[in-house]
Structures are given as structure tokens and as C-alpha cells.
Design a protein around this motif. Structure first.
Motif, PDB file in Angstrom:
ATOM      1  N   PHE A 245      38.271 -27.111 -75.290  1.00 14.10           N
ATOM      2  CA  PHE A 245      37.872 -25.922 -75.026  1.00 14.10           C
ATOM      3  C   PHE A 245      36.471 -25.895 -74.093  1.00 14.10           C
ATOM      4  O   PHE A 245      35.573 -27.033 -74.442  1.00 14.10           O
ATOM      5  CB  PHE A 245      37.516 -25.129 -76.386  1.00 14.10           C
ATOM      6  CG  PHE A 245      38.748 -25.214 -77.307  1.00 14.10           C
ATOM      7  CD1 PHE A 245      39.749 -24.179 -76.704  1.00 14.10           C
ATOM      8  CD2 PHE A 245      38.826 -25.839 -78.512  1.00 14.10           C
ATOM      9  CE1 PHE A 245      40.779 -24.418 -77.864  1.00 14.10           C
ATOM     10  CE2 PHE A 245      39.737 -25.739 -79.248  1.00 14.10           C
ATOM     11  CZ  PHE A 245      40.990 -24.862 -78.842  1.00 14.10           C
ATOM     12  N   PRO A 246      36.168 -25.165 -73.318  1.00 14.61           N
ATOM     13  CA  PRO A 246      34.913 -25.064 -72.651  1.00 14.61           C
ATOM     14  C   PRO A 246      33.830 -24.718 -73.582  1.00 14.61           C
ATOM     15  O   PRO A 246      32.445 -25.417 -73.435  1.00 14.61           O
ATOM     16  CB  PRO A 246      35.022 -24.070 -71.715  1.00 14.61           C
ATOM     17  CG  PRO A 246      36.463 -23.679 -71.305  1.00 14.61           C
ATOM     18  CD  PRO A 246      37.072 -24.058 -72.515  1.00 14.61           C
ATOM     19  N   GLU A 247      34.015 -24.124 -74.749  1.00 17.25           N
ATOM     20  CA  GLU A 247      33.081 -23.912 -75.914  1.00 17.25           C
ATOM     21  C   GLU A 247      33.016 -25.010 -76.982  1.00 17.25           C
ATOM     22  O   GLU A 247      33.723 -24.759 -78.061  1.00 17.25           O
ATOM     23  CB  GLU A 247      33.369 -22.494 -76.416  1.00 17.25           C
ATOM     24  CG  GLU A 247      34.786 -22.269 -77.058  1.00 17.25           C
ATOM     25  CD  GLU A 247      35.778 -21.739 -76.093  1.00 17.25           C
ATOM     26  OE1 GLU A 247      35.928 -22.114 -74.898  1.00 17.25           O
ATOM     27  OE2 GLU A 247      36.905 -21.412 -76.578  1.00 17.25           O
ATOM     28  N   VAL A 248      32.708 -26.051 -76.553  1.00 20.37           N
ATOM     29  CA  VAL A 248      32.788 -27.480 -77.384  1.00 20.37           C
ATOM     30  C   VAL A 248      31.846 -26.991 -78.699  1.00 20.37           C
ATOM     31  O   VAL A 248      30.631 -27.090 -78.572  1.00 20.37           O
ATOM     32  CB  VAL A 248      32.522 -28.664 -76.741  1.00 20.37           C
ATOM     33  CG1 VAL A 248      32.675 -29.726 -77.667  1.00 20.37           C
ATOM     34  CG2 VAL A 248      33.215 -28.688 -75.483  1.00 20.37           C
ATOM     35  N   GLY A 249      32.496 -27.090 -79.876  1.00 14.33           N
ATOM     36  CA  GLY A 249      31.711 -27.161 -81.015  1.00 14.33           C
ATOM     37  C   GLY A 249      30.608 -25.958 -80.932  1.00 14.33           C
ATOM     38  O   GLY A 249      30.811 -24.855 -80.584  1.00 14.33           O
ATOM     39  N   THR A 250      29.520 -26.438 -81.493  1.00 11.23           N
ATOM     40  CA  THR A 250      28.262 -25.615 -81.711  1.00 11.23           C
ATOM     41  C   THR A 250      27.213 -25.446 -80.132  1.00 11.23           C
ATOM     42  O   THR A 250      27.785 -26.195 -79.412  1.00 11.23           O
ATOM     43  CB  THR A 250      27.299 -26.063 -82.707  1.00 11.23           C
ATOM     44  OG1 THR A 250      26.895 -27.411 -82.028  1.00 11.23           O
ATOM     45  CG2 THR A 250      27.775 -26.558 -84.227  1.00 11.23           C
ATOM     46  N   PRO A 251      26.545 -24.411 -80.326  1.00  9.74           N
ATOM     47  CA  PRO A 251      25.755 -24.339 -78.968  1.00  9.74           C
ATOM     48  C   PRO A 251      25.135 -25.614 -78.632  1.00  9.74           C
ATOM     49  O   PRO A 251      25.110 -26.009 -77.432  1.00  9.74           O
ATOM     50  CB  PRO A 251      24.866 -23.386 -79.320  1.00  9.74           C
ATOM     51  CG  PRO A 251      25.583 -22.427 -80.350  1.00  9.74           C
ATOM     52  CD  PRO A 251      26.189 -23.406 -81.191  1.00  9.74           C
ATOM     53  N   GLN A 252      24.753 -26.679 -79.428  1.00 13.33           N
ATOM     54  CA  GLN A 252      23.898 -27.711 -79.289  1.00 13.33           C
ATOM     55  C   GLN A 252      24.926 -28.737 -78.727  1.00 13.33           C
ATOM     56  O   GLN A 252      24.817 -29.462 -77.755  1.00 13.33           O
ATOM     57  CB  GLN A 252      23.392 -28.487 -80.646  1.00 13.33           C
ATOM     58  CG  GLN A 252      22.429 -29.483 -80.386  1.00 13.33           C
ATOM     59  CD  GLN A 252      21.788 -29.954 -81.510  1.00 13.33           C
ATOM     60  OE1 GLN A 252      21.104 -29.032 -82.099  1.00 13.33           O
ATOM     61  NE2 GLN A 252      21.594 -31.109 -81.762  1.00 13.33           N
ATOM     62  N   ASP A 253      26.310 -28.880 -79.393  1.00 12.61           N
ATOM     63  CA  ASP A 253      27.134 -29.514 -78.865  1.00 12.61           C
ATOM     64  C   ASP A 253      27.665 -29.202 -77.412  1.00 12.61           C
ATOM     65  O   ASP A 253      27.843 -30.192 -76.669  1.00 12.61           O
ATOM     66  CB  ASP A 253      28.614 -29.518 -79.667  1.00 12.61           C
ATOM     67  CG  ASP A 253      28.375 -30.055 -81.053  1.00 12.61           C
ATOM     68  OD1 ASP A 253      27.463 -30.745 -81.305  1.00 12.61           O
ATOM     69  OD2 ASP A 253      29.158 -29.345 -82.106  1.00 12.61           O
ATOM     70  N   ARG A 254      27.768 -28.225 -77.006  1.00 14.07           N
ATOM     71  CA  ARG A 254      28.087 -27.538 -75.727  1.00 14.07           C
ATOM     72  C   ARG A 254      27.142 -28.101 -74.724  1.00 14.07           C
ATOM     73  O   ARG A 254      27.230 -28.556 -73.556  1.00 14.07           O
ATOM     74  CB  ARG A 254      28.388 -26.059 -75.749  1.00 14.07           C
ATOM     75  CG  ARG A 254      29.503 -25.541 -76.416  1.00 14.07           C
ATOM     76  CD  ARG A 254      29.799 -24.001 -76.077  1.00 14.07           C
ATOM     77  NE  ARG A 254      28.928 -23.175 -76.813  1.00 14.07           N
ATOM     78  CZ  ARG A 254      29.306 -22.799 -78.096  1.00 14.07           C
ATOM     79  NH1 ARG A 254      30.250 -23.240 -78.731  1.00 14.07           N
ATOM     80  NH2 ARG A 254      28.266 -21.955 -78.447  1.00 14.07           N
TER      81      ARG A 254
END
Length: 266
Positions: free
Chosen positions: A164-173
Motif C-alpha cells: 500500500f502507498p499508505e504504509v502503516g502510520t504517518p511516521q512509517d510512511r
């Protein structure tokens, strides 16, 4: 028959059973209905997921009744042997529902320290990737081949995949994007097939977050048997899930880990 041979034979029998259960539902006319397992996002499960896990559990009950089982759809069954089979009957159900062949059946077995054998099976393309006990192999339309990861040494030459482009949390992304900005090519939406391609020497990195044990244990075993490395974002074990960075070799792993590690701290 040795224990390793019996485990390997059992895994192949399970993958065969899962194929038979799944394929009648793939690209079915009119689509496939799904239940949503999550309250805050779409996490689908279909009749094919459940049928495949049931079919694999039948094989284990017949062949290895003393082993434990951890399956995505039917939970944990305790065993007495010290070994647990970790099963994801369809990793990539969203892709399965959409008709893409990027999903797969994940089978792993090992103890508390992690998997000693793993298998990634793609029933529709007829490809099967497995590794452990000194073997790393792949069969498919082109026949049988040995699995071996790539030797790419620098990020500017690397191919990076995630689901997914939206990997995990915002920090993960943010951590993922920091690596993505450095590599040659980034692709999305591959589910477990990305890990199979890494083991087969086609790509260099898979970086993900928010994983469960049944998402990552089979890829760990297959990739490590093929010469790669799979850790969490700080270089530790990741067989129980969370963040994962799978790399084709120590050099590319080290380069990517230096970038993502600060995003995993705290």
C-alpha cells in the motif's frame, strides 16, 4: 523419512489442497462477495479464504497432529511438538477480489524463535516458492529453478516494492518515502508476490508495516533460504509481525536500514 522431508512434503500437500479450494472462486463470474473483518477500514475475508485454511488444517490433522497452528481465519490451536504452522490462506484478499494474480497462499513452520521453513504459492499462475532446510526452490510454467537473491549493492540501482502507498502510520510512511526517494524504481500493490520476486532475484527491497505473524513468516523463511535478509526497521527479529524490511543482500539491507531506523525509534 526425515523430519525436514516430512515437513516439506506436508507443506506441498497443504498448498495443493489450498489451490483446489481457492481456484474455483478466483475471477468468478459476477465477482466474489466478502465480509469485512474490521470496523474502521476494509479488511475483507471470503469463502475462499476460509475454505483454503480449512483444507490445510485437514492435512495437518492427518499428517502432523502434534503440531500447533496459527491461522489468519481460525486462530491458534495449541500443539505439543514445539512446532507451529503459521498460515495465511490468501495473503492479498483485496487483490484476489480484484482479479489480480498478486495474492498467494503462505505456509510457514517453526518454533518460538521464528520459521525454519516457508512456502509462497500462487495457484493461478502455478508458481510455488519455498525455502528451508538447506533448499531454496521455485517451480512454475518455466519449470524448476533455484531461488537466489540479487547482488545489487546501492540504493540508486534498487527496485523497491510495498503493498500500500499508505504504509502503516504517518511516521512509517515518512520512513518508507525516505527510502523510496533514493531507489531506481518503486512499485505498489504486490502483496506476498513481492517477497517471492525478491527471493527469485527480480527485485531488491520490500518495506512494509502493520504486519501480522501470518503475513511475514513464510516470506522470511523463503527469502533467507535464497540468500536475503528480513528484519524489523531496527534490525531485529520481525517474525511476530509489525514493521519489516526484506532485502536481497546485506549491503542493500544496511543502506535501507540506516534510513528507516530513525523512523522506528520511540
Amino acid at each position: 523419512m526425515s523430519e525436514a522431508a516430512h515437513i516439506t512434503e506436508t507443506a506441498h500437500a497443504m498448498a495443493d489442497a489450498a489451490r483446489r479450494a481457492i481456484l474455483p472462486h478466483f475471477r468468478a463470474e459476477g465477482g466474489l462477495a466478502a465480509d469485512n473483518k474490521a470496523a474502521d477500514h476494509f479488511d475483507p475475508v471470503t469463502v475462499a479464504d476460509r475454505a483454503a485454511e480449512e483444507a490445510m488444517r485437514v492435512i495437518l490433522a492427518e499428517r502432523r497432529p502434534d503440531d500447533g497452528i496459527l491461522g489468519e481465519e481460525f486462530g491458534h490451536s495449541e500443539g505439543t511438538s514445539g512446532l507451529t504452522w503459521v498460515l495465511d490462506p490468501i495473503d492479498g484478499t483485496r487483490g484476489f477480489m480484484s482479479g489480480t494474480p498478486t495474492w498467494g497462499v503462505l505456509i510457514a513452520v517453526g518454533g518460538p524463535e521464528g520459521p525454519s521453513f516457508g512456502m509462497i504459492d500462487q495457484p493461478y499462475t502455478g508458481e510455488r516458492f519455498w525455502g528451508g532446510f538447506g533448499a531454496a526452490q521455485w517451480t512454475g510454467p518455466l519449470g524448476a529453478r533455484r531461488l537466489a537473491t540479487r547482488r545489487t549493492a546501492t540504493l540508486d540501482e534498487a527496485i523497491l516494492f510495498t503493498t500500500f502507498p499508505e504504509v502503516g502510520t504517518p511516521q512509517d510512511r515518512d520512513g518508507f518515502r525516505a527510502v523510496a526517494d533514493r531507489v531506481r524504481l518503486v512499485r505498489y500493490g504486490m502483496d506476498c508476490y513481492a517477497y517471492a520476486l525478491l527471493a527469485a532475484g527480480q527485485i531488491d527491497l520490500v518495506i512494509e508495516a502493520g504486519l501480522h505473524a501470518y503475513d511475514i513468516q513464510a516470506p522470511i523463511a523463503v527469502i533467507e533460504a535464497a540468500g536475503g535478509i528480513v528484519t524489523d526497521w531496527q534490525g531485529g527479529k520481525t517474525h511476530m509481525g509489525g514493521r519489516a524490511i526484506a532485502a536481497a543482500n546485506p549491503e542493500i539491507h544496511r543502506a535501507a536500514l540506516e534510513i528507516v531506523a530513525p523512523f522506528a525509534a520511540g
